[in-house]
Design a protein around this motif. Structure first.
Motif, short mmCIF file in Angstrom:
data_model
loop_
_atom_site.label_atom_id
_atom_site.label_comp_id
_atom_site.label_asym_id
_atom_site.label_seq_id
_atom_site.Cartn_x
_atom_site.Cartn_y
_atom_site.Cartn_z
N GLU A 138 0.82 -1.21 0.00
CA GLU A 138 0.00 0.00 0.00
C GLU A 138 0.86 1.26 0.00
N PHE A 190 3.74 1.40 -1.37
CA PHE A 190 4.49 1.49 -2.63
C PHE A 190 3.59 1.91 -3.79
N LEU A 191 2.33 1.56 -3.72
CA LEU A 191 1.43 1.80 -4.85
C LEU A 191 1.42 3.26 -5.33
N ALA A 248 4.44 4.03 -7.36
CA ALA A 248 4.42 3.49 -8.73
C ALA A 248 3.51 4.32 -9.61
N GLN A 274 6.00 1.72 -15.75
CA GLN A 274 5.06 2.18 -14.74
C GLN A 274 3.86 1.25 -14.68
N LEU A 333 4.81 -1.86 -12.93
CA LEU A 333 4.95 -1.69 -11.48
C LEU A 333 3.59 -1.54 -10.80
N VAL A 334 2.74 -0.71 -11.40
CA VAL A 334 1.43 -0.49 -10.79
C VAL A 334 0.63 -1.78 -10.79
N CYS A 344 2.01 -4.16 -8.26
CA CYS A 344 1.68 -3.75 -6.90
C CYS A 344 0.23 -4.05 -6.58
N GLU A 345 -0.66 -3.72 -7.53
CA GLU A 345 -2.08 -3.94 -7.28
C GLU A 345 -2.39 -5.42 -7.11
N LEU A 376 -1.04 -6.77 -3.91
CA LEU A 376 -1.86 -6.27 -2.81
C LEU A 376 -3.12 -7.11 -2.68
#
Lengths: 748, 369
Positions: free
Chosen positions: A738, A740-741, A744, B337, B340-341, B344-345, B348
């Motif tokens: 959370e 890091f999001l 990014a 990007q 990475l996004v 990450c999502e 998560l």
């Protein structure tokens, strides 16, 4: 045989004496068998009895060694100054005893002597007694308890196996005779002197605690509380013994004589230094218990041992204040009938405990064990190959058997092994599952010794520390083992004599031992036609569980290896991400990448923790269970040995009977007598061994059930800890993501 | 020539971002990919099946468009290495992330390649692209002739010309930077691949442990035994979900950042090749200039001619290269990007799901006690 004679204290003296009387006076009245037995008493069983307690019972050299010093002072005492002191004591004691018997007021003095004596005595018999106060209470209670039990036992056995009773009483009578002869003849040859004196030791163990004590109880006050405790069935049992007791004025005298001889041996010791009694008892207990122990659990099968244990546990769980109060009331009026209801009421937990004995023993109380042991601060002491690791052993307890609430001692690794050796020597043959300590590890320790502070050596030390802690906690959680004086000494005493010969347990040796035990078990299973399906099934279960646990252990270990690898790889990815970030031109991307590197660094930490969690909750737990399963097998093995001994004795008896038949046929009356004596002796042995076997079986069964219950409970607990840890790390992970999001998303 | 370009501009009859590699068929040692793309004209789709050889054929055609000025300055979308059915460890290492899983990452990479080609302003004009995407006949089953873009010959030349000093500071910087980035990206991708591989190992180990726990279940009516069996079964479930968690973490890693890093690394490689080709042109031009200076008057005119040609070619190349680099920088940042996004999502999400599951397990265990 030795076992039962040691074990049966209270009732037998009476019946013994009575038997002696009977045998002497009314020889013809008893059955042939009985007569034969008594005939044999004079010849072979004497020597038999003198040798067996040392060799047969514990079958270990230490006991021999330990016996000797014990014998020495005693014989010297009896030998040197029997003329003056003993006579004094004689009068004193007889007076006291008679006073007690008459239920009149007794001098405090006497109570003290009695108390301390029985205290010390009980301490030995019960295996682990700490505070004198507690023991008084307990011994009183236990005496009360034992009596009816043994009485009952005596009753039961008196009908069918008369041999048994007489077998038990024989040596005693012979012993009584022997020491007396020794005392009065005054100039025995060295070899002879030893024999009677060892008999004396037996007597001492046998009767001191119980006789002196049990007698007053039996003669008068005992009846009431016992009735209340045991209710109906015991009543008639009691009618009889009481009759028997009243019927024996002469034996009493005889007995009192024997008591005096005993007291001269034991009395002065305890009399002169009452303060030291405890320490002496503690000092001598290792030796005494090692010999006494196997015997203590004699006749009544191990249930009795449990009574003690239970009683101790229950009593010690009471608040100390309560106990002191109890003591106050119990002390002055101990033998008096009035106080006994009180004592009984104070000892309330006992009846349920007794009931439990009849059925399966419920072990709810175990959770109440209020003792926590922690092993901390591993420290390397010394340099080079002579270095060793020392650990801080801290105990936290509210049990009144310990003098302090918290105490800490330093112990080195071999001390832990030494404790295990002592415990397994003492309790293993009785079928107890003694928790094993971690093995010696040559490789791991060498690494530590060489002093490389790499991760593997710290990992090793930490693993071992945890294993030692769990090992000790298991020991103190065991109701019987906690009572062992060695355990207490290990936890409390500042300096411990250096444990030697732990080398036998080193690394491969230990494994070999386990394997050997396994082999022996499998070999013996073939020989043993198992009468009890339960054991057969259990053994198979244990074997398969062992295999499965080994498999699981290998799997968890590989999982741990992967986890560690993951942590390493994550670290190197973090590094390369940081490099990439620094090489990046685009500032936002560069920033995000270095953030990524930080996140990965944190994740590496998480992975590392996860690896540790895997290691310590699962891998180590499973390793513990593999070790424990080895111990379980060991207890099966001991049961098998007991069975083997019984079978051997039976076949021996068969042989003797055949010889007898042959002799009968050949019409050789002179040898026939000898053969009959031998048969009687072996019959007694067979009964004894059979009982031993049943006792061991019962213990093993109970221990295995306890083990399994503990296993489930422990597993559940570990899994919960593990899951909590897992959940926590997952939540931590969520936090990292959370955080890091937005980084990014901020690129571009 | 210009007309031709105009003509070919309309040749491509599909949406570039609708190109999908939907399926892969295994026939013996050859893999056939099904490529689906949406028609520009409206409804309808093209379905074609292509082998890896067809992809190679397409790339060769893109490389060898001698008639397009400044083609040497184009950063060609990189085609992933040839997939192996029975992959050797070496080829797996070469493929990196694309060797993982059941070809999905590889299809994804091919898809990206096609989309990049189709979206490229210069390359999409090539007829071969249209043929490749729409023709039902497989185009490139014949032997492709090797040209100067052959990696092997390039590797030899590289040694000589890589270090050549550039006249243009922009390109010199770009070359230096590219060199560093290529190395870094490559290591990062490799390390990340290691992480993923380990995660997969952990997942497998958890699976084994879970299965082994199931074997611990003892039959019988004994309540103690049943209690232990219950613990075992439950724990087995716990490890099953740990396994699932790890598997999806690994999958997320591959599908987002893994592919991103892989593509980035291959693109950096492609940029380097392009820069190298430009450097070759530069060397050629400088040689021509020197020749002109040294040339005897007789040959001077001819040399001048050569120099002129080289000069124009170099300028074209440089011009295209500048544009390409600018485009590439923007594209790659965006791509990274996204990776990475997305990563990450997804992580998560997985972490939250797992936490939920672990919490449930924990509750069950607490309830058992």
């Amino acid at each position: 045989m030795a076992t039962s004679s040691e074990r049966s204290p209270p009732p037998f003296p009476d019946s013994e004496d009575q038997d002696v009387l009977d045998a002497e006076e009314v020889r013809g009245r008893d059955s042939d068998e009985d007569e034969d037995l008594f005939g044999s008493t004079s010849t072979s069983p004497v020597t038999e009895m003198d040798t067996t307690p040392t060799s047969d019972v514990s079958m270990k050299p230490p006991s021999d060694i330990m016996n000797d010093p014990l014998i020495e002072p005693m014989s010297s005492q009896t030998g040197n100054k029997p003329a003056s002191e003993p006579s004094d004591d004689f009068f004193d004691l007889t007076n006291n005893v008679s006073v007690v018997a008459a239920a009149a007021t007794k001098s405090d003095d006497f109570v003290d002597i009695l108390g301390s004596e029985t205290g010390a005595q009980r301490g030995e018999v019960v295996k682990a007694d700490v505070t004198v106060e507690a023991t008084i209470d307990r011994s009183e209670v236990t005496a009360g308890v034992i009596d009816p039990l043994s009485q009952q036992e005596a009753k039961q056995t008196s009908t069918a196996p008369v041999i048994d009773l007489s077998g038990d009483s024989q040596p005693v009578t012979s012993k009584i005779a022997d020491p007396l002869v020794a005392l009065f003849s005054d100039a025995p040859p060295a070899a002879e002197a030893k024999k009677p004196s060892s008999a004396n030791v037996d007597l001492f163990d046998d009767e001191e605690g119980s006789d002196i004590f049990a007698e007053p109880l039996q003669t008068k006050p005992a009846k009431q509380p016992q009735k209340s405790l045991f209710g109906e069935p015991d009543e008639d049992v009691f009618g009889e013994p009481l009759g028997a007791i009243s019927k024996k004025p002469v034996p009493k005298e005889l007995k009192e004589k024997s008591v005096t001889t005993k007291v001269t041996a034991g009395g002065p010791l305890q009399d002169s230094k009452p303060a030291d009694i405890f320490s002496q008892a503690a000092a001598s207990t290792p030796s005494v218990t090692s010999t006494v122990n196997p015997k203590t659990n004699g006749v009544h099968s191990e249930e009795d041992g449990d009574i003690f244990a239970e009683a101790t546990v229950e009593l010690s769980l009471d608040s100390p204040r309560n106990e002191r109060k109890k003591e106050a009331t119990a002390k002055p009026s101990a033998p008096a009938p009035t106080s006994l209801p009180a004592a009984a009421s104070l000892a309330k937990p006992q009846p349920p405990a007794l009931e439990e004995l009849e059925e399966e023993e419920e072990e709810e109380e175990e959770d109440k064990f209020d003792i926590f042991v922690s092993v901390k601060d591993p420290e390397k002491i010394g340099d080079g190959m002579n270095a060793y690791m020392a650990y801080k052993v801290s105990t936290q307890t509210t049990l009144p058997m310990f003098r302090n609430k918290t105490f800490t001692v330093r112990r080195r690794f071999s001390d832990f092994l030494g404790l295990y050796e002592k415990l397994s020597e003492k309790h293993g043959p009785n079928g107890f599952i003694v928790p094993p300590p971690p093995e010696k590890s040559l490789l791991g320790m060498t690494k530590v010794k060489v002093g490389k502070e790499d991760s593997s050596s710290t990992d090793f030390v930490e693993r071992r520390r945890g294993a030692l802690e769990r090992y000790l906690q298991r020991v103190v959680n065991h109701p019987s083992l906690l009572q062992d004086p060695d355990v207490r000494e290990f936890l409390e005493r500042e300096e411990l004599p250096r444990a030697v010969s732990t080398q036998a347990l080193s690394g491969a040796g230990f494994l070999k031992m386990i394997n050997k035990a396994t082999d022996a078990v499998s070999k013996m299973t073939i020989k043993m036609n198992e009468s009890d399906v339960w054991f057969e099934e259990k053994l198979q279960e244990v074997e398969s569980a062992d295999q499965q646990f080994r498999k699981l252990h290998a799997l968890v270990e590989s999982l741990v290896v992967h986890r560690k690898e993951l942590s390493l790889n994550t670290a190197s990815f973090a590094k390369s991400a940081a490099m990439l970030g620094s090489a990046e031109d685009n500032t936002a991307l560069s920033r995000a990448l270095s953030q990524l590197a930080e996140v990965e660094d944190k994740m590496e930490q998480l992975h590392q923790e996860q690896a540790a969690s895997d290691t310590f909750t699962f891998a180590e737990m499973i390793a513990d269970y593999i070790r424990l399963l080895g111990a379980v097998r060991g207890s099966f093995d001991h049961r098998m040995k007991a069975w083997q001994r019984w079978q051997d004795a039976q076949s021996m008896l068969q042989k003797k009977r055949e010889t007898e038949a042959k002799l009968l046929w050949a019409n050789k009356p002179d040898k026939l007598q000898l053969a009959k004596e031998e048969i009687a002796e072996w019959e007694a042995k067979v009964t004894q061994y059979e009982r031993d076997f049943e006792r061991v079986s019962a213990t093993v069964r109970k221990e295995v059930i306890r083990f399994e219950r503990e296993k489930t409970k422990n597993c559940k607990r570990q899994v919960i800890t593990y899951l909590e840890c897992l959940l926590q790390s997952q939540q931590q992970l969520i936090k990292y993501w959370e955080a890091f999001l937005p980084e990014a998303k901020a690129i571009a | 020539m210009m007309e031709e370009v105009k003509e070919t501009a309309s040749v491509l009859s599909v949406h570039d971002d609708s190109i999908k590699v939907t399926e892969v068929l295994k026939e013996g040692d050859t893999l056939t990919f099904i490529i689906v793309s949406q028609k520009l004209s409206g409804t309808g789709e093209y379905h074609v099946d292509r082998t890896y050889e067809d992809f190679e054929w397409l790339q060769q055609h893109l490389f060898s468009q001698g008639d397009v000025p400044g083609i040497q300055g184009v950063i060609f979308p990189p085609l992933p290495a040839k997939p192996q059915v029975n992959a050797s460890p070496r080829s797996i290492k070469q493929l990196g992330f694309l060797a993982l899983g059941e070809c999905q990452p590889y299809c994804k990479a091919l898809e990206t390649f096609l989309q990049q080609v189709a979206a490229h302003s210069i390359l999409s004009k090539n007829k071969a692209v249209e043929v490749f995407l729409t023709s039902s006949d497989p185009p490139g089953r014949q032997k492709v002739k090797k040209n100067i873009f052959n990696r092997l010959s390039q590797a030899v030349e590289e040694m000589r010309k890589e270090g050549h000093k550039d006249v243009d500071e922009f390109f010199q910087n770009e070359r230096d930077h590219n060199l560093i980035l290529t190395g870094c990206t490559k290591t990062a991708a490799e390390k990340f691949l290691d992480v993923v591989a380990t995660e997969q190992k952990i997942a497998v180990a958890c699976g084994h442990f879970s299965t082994a726990l199931h074997l611990c279940v003892e039959p019988g009516e004994d309540p103690d035994k049943q209690a232990f069996s219950r613990v075992c079964v439950k724990l087995s479930e716990v490890f099953e979900s740990i396994k699932k968690n790890m598997t999806s973490v690994a999958e997320n890693n591959v599908n987002t950042l893994g592919l991103g890093l892989d593509l980035e690394s291959r693109y950096q490689e492609a940029e380097r090749e392009m820069l190298f080709r430009r450097t070759c042109k530069l060397v050629e031009l400088e040689n021509a200039q020197r020749n002109v200076e040294k040339a005897k008057p007789v040959k001077k005119a001819a040399m001048e001619e050569v120099k002129k040609a080289a000069e124009t070619e170099f300028e074209h190349t440089s011009g295209v290269a500048k544009q390409e680099i600018a485009r590439f920088q923007g594209a790659r940042v965006e791509m990274l990007q996204q990776a990475l996004v997305g990563w990450c999502e997804k992580q998560l999400l997985t972490a939250k799901e797992s936490a939920d599951q672990f919490n449930q397990h924990l509750e069950v265990f607490r309830g058992m006690a």
